[in-house]
Write an enzyme that holds these catalytic residues in place. Structure first.
Site, PDB file in Angstrom:
ATOM      1  N   ASP A 255     -92.599 -18.138 -41.403  1.00 46.99           N
ATOM      2  CA  ASP A 255     -92.737 -17.061 -40.411  1.00 46.99           C
ATOM      3  C   ASP A 255     -92.680 -17.559 -38.971  1.00 46.99           C
ATOM      4  O   ASP A 255     -93.305 -16.989 -38.073  1.00 46.99           O
ATOM      5  CB  ASP A 255     -94.052 -16.273 -40.630  1.00 46.99           C
TER       6      ASP A 255
ATOM      7  N   LYS B 294     -87.568 -17.624 -37.796  1.00 44.51           N
ATOM      8  CA  LYS B 294     -86.238 -18.133 -38.177  1.00 44.51           C
ATOM      9  C   LYS B 294     -85.185 -17.030 -38.114  1.00 44.51           C
ATOM     10  O   LYS B 294     -84.064 -17.250 -37.678  1.00 44.51           O
ATOM     11  CB  LYS B 294     -86.284 -18.723 -39.599  1.00 44.51           C
TER      12      LYS B 294
ATOM     13  N   GLY C 246     -89.330 -13.351 -45.663  1.00 44.83           N
ATOM     14  CA  GLY C 246     -89.229 -12.099 -44.923  1.00 44.83           C
ATOM     15  C   GLY C 246     -88.795 -12.468 -43.521  1.00 44.83           C
ATOM     16  O   GLY C 246     -89.581 -13.020 -42.758  1.00 44.83           O
ATOM     17  N   HIS C 247     -87.525 -12.239 -43.204  1.00 47.80           N
ATOM     18  CA  HIS C 247     -86.969 -12.670 -41.916  1.00 47.80           C
ATOM     19  C   HIS C 247     -86.678 -11.437 -41.058  1.00 47.80           C
ATOM     20  O   HIS C 247     -85.961 -10.538 -41.483  1.00 47.80           O
ATOM     21  CB  HIS C 247     -85.693 -13.494 -42.138  1.00 47.80           C
TER      22      HIS C 247
ATOM     23  N   GLN D 278     -89.040 -20.070 -45.807  1.00 47.82           N
ATOM     24  CA  GLN D 278     -90.369 -20.692 -45.802  1.00 47.82           C
ATOM     25  C   GLN D 278     -90.444 -21.770 -44.703  1.00 47.82           C
ATOM     26  O   GLN D 278     -89.681 -21.702 -43.750  1.00 47.82           O
ATOM     27  CB  GLN D 278     -90.721 -21.287 -47.178  1.00 47.82           C
TER      28      GLN D 278
HETATM   29  P1  GDP Z   1     -89.331 -15.780 -40.194  1.00 48.20           P
HETATM   30  O1  GDP Z   1     -89.817 -15.564 -41.577  1.00 48.20           O
HETATM   31  O2  GDP Z   1     -89.400 -17.220 -39.779  1.00 48.20           O
HETATM   32  O3  GDP Z   1     -87.971 -15.194 -39.941  1.00 48.20           O
HETATM   33  O4  GDP Z   1     -90.357 -15.003 -39.238  1.00 48.20           O
HETATM   34  P2  GDP Z   1     -90.960 -13.527 -39.495  1.00 48.20           P
HETATM   35  O5  GDP Z   1     -89.892 -12.526 -39.273  1.00 48.20           O
HETATM   36  O6  GDP Z   1     -91.683 -13.475 -40.776  1.00 48.20           O
HETATM   37  O7  GDP Z   1     -92.065 -13.450 -38.370  1.00 48.20           O
HETATM   38  C1  GDP Z   1     -91.760 -13.629 -37.025  1.00 48.20           C
HETATM   39  C2  GDP Z   1     -92.238 -12.376 -36.257  1.00 48.20           C
HETATM   40  O8  GDP Z   1     -92.277 -12.669 -34.879  1.00 48.20           O
HETATM   41  C3  GDP Z   1     -91.274 -11.200 -36.385  1.00 48.20           C
HETATM   42  O9  GDP Z   1     -92.014 -10.021 -36.303  1.00 48.20           O
HETATM   43  C4  GDP Z   1     -90.375 -11.349 -35.166  1.00 48.20           C
HETATM   44  O10 GDP Z   1     -89.801 -10.112 -34.745  1.00 48.20           O
HETATM   45  C5  GDP Z   1     -91.357 -11.844 -34.149  1.00 48.20           C
HETATM   46  N1  GDP Z   1     -90.806 -12.725 -33.102  1.00 48.20           N
HETATM   47  C6  GDP Z   1     -89.843 -13.677 -33.204  1.00 48.20           C
HETATM   48  N2  GDP Z   1     -89.710 -14.346 -32.042  1.00 48.20           N
HETATM   49  C7  GDP Z   1     -90.599 -13.791 -31.192  1.00 48.20           C
HETATM   50  C8  GDP Z   1     -90.978 -14.071 -29.839  1.00 48.20           C
HETATM   51  O11 GDP Z   1     -90.467 -14.974 -29.191  1.00 48.20           O
HETATM   52  N3  GDP Z   1     -91.971 -13.292 -29.300  1.00 48.20           N
HETATM   53  C9  GDP Z   1     -92.588 -12.305 -29.998  1.00 48.20           C
HETATM   54  N4  GDP Z   1     -93.544 -11.614 -29.393  1.00 48.20           N
HETATM   55  N5  GDP Z   1     -92.264 -12.024 -31.275  1.00 48.20           N
HETATM   56  C10 GDP Z   1     -91.291 -12.765 -31.848  1.00 48.20           C
HETATM   57  P1  IMO Z   2     -90.435 -16.966 -44.639  1.00 54.80           P
HETATM   58  O1  IMO Z   2     -89.045 -17.368 -45.057  1.00 54.80           O
HETATM   59  C1  IMO Z   2     -94.738 -17.514 -45.096  1.00 54.80           C
HETATM   60  C2  IMO Z   2     -96.209 -18.591 -49.069  1.00 54.80           C
HETATM   61  C3  IMO Z   2     -97.071 -17.551 -49.743  1.00 54.80           C
HETATM   62  C4  IMO Z   2     -97.994 -18.445 -50.541  1.00 54.80           C
HETATM   63  C5  IMO Z   2     -97.066 -19.564 -50.997  1.00 54.80           C
HETATM   64  C6  IMO Z   2     -96.494 -19.379 -52.397  1.00 54.80           C
HETATM   65  O2  IMO Z   2     -90.558 -15.539 -44.254  1.00 54.80           O
HETATM   66  O3  IMO Z   2     -90.970 -17.928 -43.633  1.00 54.80           O
HETATM   67  P2  IMO Z   2     -94.610 -17.781 -53.365  1.00 54.80           P
HETATM   68  O4  IMO Z   2     -94.495 -16.293 -53.372  1.00 54.80           O
HETATM   69  O5  IMO Z   2     -93.488 -18.476 -52.658  1.00 54.80           O
HETATM   70  O6  IMO Z   2     -94.857 -18.354 -54.720  1.00 54.80           O
HETATM   71  O7  IMO Z   2     -95.948 -18.072 -52.529  1.00 54.80           O
HETATM   72  O8  IMO Z   2     -95.986 -19.587 -50.053  1.00 54.80           O
HETATM   73  N1  IMO Z   2     -94.876 -18.112 -48.615  1.00 54.80           N
HETATM   74  C7  IMO Z   2     -94.576 -17.832 -47.339  1.00 54.80           C
HETATM   75  N2  IMO Z   2     -95.350 -17.829 -46.241  1.00 54.80           N
HETATM   76  N3  IMO Z   2     -93.419 -17.235 -44.991  1.00 54.80           N
HETATM   77  C8  IMO Z   2     -92.624 -17.253 -46.078  1.00 54.80           C
HETATM   78  O9  IMO Z   2     -91.288 -17.085 -46.003  1.00 54.80           O
HETATM   79  C9  IMO Z   2     -93.202 -17.521 -47.337  1.00 54.80           C
HETATM   80  N4  IMO Z   2     -92.725 -17.610 -48.602  1.00 54.80           N
HETATM   81  C10 IMO Z   2     -93.759 -17.975 -49.364  1.00 54.80           C
HETATM   82  O10 IMO Z   2     -97.770 -16.773 -48.807  1.00 54.80           O
HETATM   83  O11 IMO Z   2     -98.954 -19.013 -49.690  1.00 54.80           O
HETATM   84 MG    MG Z   3     -91.236 -14.442 -42.642  1.00 50.92          MG
END
Ligand code: GDP
Ligand code: IMO
Ligand code: MG
Length: 423
Positions: free
Chosen positions: A13, A16, A40-41, A223
């Site tokens: 998270d 990415k 979840g991207h 991840q």
């Molecule tokens: P990922 O799994 O690495 O793609 O990240 P996630 O989407 O799970 O979580 C990142 C969250 O931060 C999302 O809600 C993005 O919209 C938000 N986000 C990404 N970059 C920024 C930033 O520079 N500032 C803020 N405030 N939010 C951001």
């Molecule tokens: P992105 O790509 C954050 C974590 C779960 C749990 C552990 C194992 O959005 O960064 P699983 O369902 O993979 O067997 O869970 O890994 N986890 C993540 N945490 N971002 C993710 O993906 C994750 N994918 C799995 O919360 O701790």
């Molecule tokens: Mg994510």
């Protein structure tokens, strides 16, 4: 430099999805190579907010071909939902989204077993996303998986599914649940497969041709490094390799082709699920980070655990993945703090230690050594260049760069594509 891997440097998270959407503006291919719908991207651009579990985050550039590589676990229902939701936004994925026939398929018994194992483990559970990831990868490496290629032939699929259910149903019954119906799964999955069949192929020749033509390829990691089963906080980790090297087997790319590795790192630390997190703050500051950063899981909606930046793990990630540059995200989330802390290292019983010295149990005993920096207390979301940032924010970025040991070339100051500074 044709192949760039984009890798999470913390516990996932990191943002990415945003960085991929940005870099995809200058790319020809975006390939997912690991994980599954546990990812979840989030992408925020002219199409509004989009959340992807499987489809590569570069899909909004119509010139980009998106590939779900063979290292990814495919959840057919999720994939179909994502294709549909893109269609509703006016984005046609036909011919631009390729799914490898080698992908293993997440079956209903995988999701059920994920839940049952977690429940059976009680307080030592991992806190998985419940997407069936562990059980599906376990089947892959124990020669019990069902791949998309197996589903092309009705009789092969029926035979494999029947065999697996005969074993899985005994396990499910032993864990106190009702056995699953072969007929029901077979007919549901055959229909899903029929709709998705036009997307399924062998992408290898396409990727080889792209490499030969020096096309710009992005490898979209899922991840984060600290969730890797070998180098992360096992057993509080995920099931597939989260490191840059997985681009080779997961996407069919020779290792020497990966010349650029971008580590994505949040300006603070978050984690979702269980396991040690040395800089976790269970006080008001942690609450504020969660609130300002809107830190809730994209896949599960769970609140994310928050804390200050942990330079020990970021430096370790950089060494392990060989990051050539860093993308720093969510710097704007720190806008309101008068003082910002950074964990520069760890100690146990007064002795300096490193992440790599021990396992998850060891990490739970590590105490962060903090350093304080002044905050900037003004909004930076409109900053267009590094010089636009207040000097305290510039100093913070430079200090992180120094601690990580890798140049920060991208600074993200808001969720939208345009809210990004390139250095
Ligand atoms: P990922 O799994 O690495 O793609 O990240 P996630 O989407 O799970 O979580 C990142 C969250 O931060 C999302 O809600 C993005 O919209 C938000 N986000 C990404 N970059 C920024 C930033 O520079 N500032 C803020 N405030 N939010 C951001
Ligand atoms: P992105 O790509 C954050 C974590 C779960 C749990 C552990 C194992 O959005 O960064 P699983 O369902 O993979 O067997 O869970 O890994 N986890 C993540 N945490 N971002 C993710 O993906 C994750 N994918 C799995 O919360 O701790
Ligand atoms: Mg994510």
């Amino acid at each position: 430099m044709s192949v760039t891997a984009i890798i999470g440097a913390q516990w996932g998270d990191e943002g990415k999805g945003k960085i991929i959407d940005l870099l995809a503006q200058e790319a020809d291919f975006v390939i997912r190579f690991n994980g599954g719908a546990n990812a979840g991207h989030t992408v925020v651009n002219e199409y509004g907010i989009s959340r992807f579990h499987l489809i590569p985050s570069g899909i909004f550039n119509p010139r980009v071909t998106c590939i779900i590589g063979g290292g990814v676990l495919v959840d057919l229902e999720t994939l179909l939902e994502e294709i549909e939701s893109l269609r509703e936004k006016g984005v046609d994925t036909t011919g631009r989204l390729l799914v490898s026939q080698r992908c293993h398929v997440v079956m209903p018994y995988h999701r059920l077993l994920d839940r049952l194992y977690e429940a059976a483990k009680g307080k030592s559970s991992v806190g998985t996303t419940g997407r069936g990831i562990g059980p599906t990868y376990a089947d892959k490496v124990s020669y019990n998986g069902i791949r998309l290629a197996d589903m092309a032939d009705e009789s092969v699929f029926a035979e494999k599914l029947g065999m697996q259910l005969s074993v899985k149903n005994r396990l499910i019954a032993a864990l106190g649940e009702e056995p699953l119906s072969l007929e029901q799964i077979f007919s549901q999955y055959r229909s899903l497969y029929a709709v998705l069949a036009p997307f399924i192929c062998e992408p290898f020749p396409i990727v080889q041709k792209a490499l030969a033509e020096n096309k710009r390829i992005l490898l979209e990691g899922a991840q984060g490094t600290l969730l890797d089963p070998d180098w992360g906080t096992y057993p509080f980790c995920t099931a597939s390799t989260t490191l840059a090297n997985e681009g080779t087997s997961g996407a069919g790319i020779p290792p020497a082709e990966i010349k650029r590795v971008v580590g994505v790192v949040k300006a603070y630390t978050t984690r979702v699920g269980h396991g040690p997190m040395p800089t976790e703050l269970s006080d008001e500051t942690g609450e504020l980070l969660r609130e300002f950063g809107a830190e809730r899981g994209v896949t599960t909606g769970r609140p994310r655990r928050c804390g200050w930046f942990d330079a020990e793990i970021a430096r370790f990630s950089a060494m392990l993945n060989g990051f050539t540059e860093m993308a720093l995200t969510k710097l704007d989330v720190l806008d309101q703090f008068a003082e910002i802390e950074i964990a520069v290292g760890y100690e146990v019983d007064g002795k300096r230690v490193h992440y790599v010295d021990g396992d998850a149990q060891f990490l739970s005993h590590c105490r962060p050594i903090y350093e304080k920096m002044p905050g900037w207390r003004t909004s930076i979301q409109g900053a267009k260049s590094f010089a636009d940032l207040p000097s305290a924010a510039q100093d913070y970025v430079r200090r992180l760069e120094e601690l990580i040991g890798v140049p920060i070339t991208i600074v993200s100051v808001g969720p939208e594509r345009g809210q990004t500074i390139r250095r």
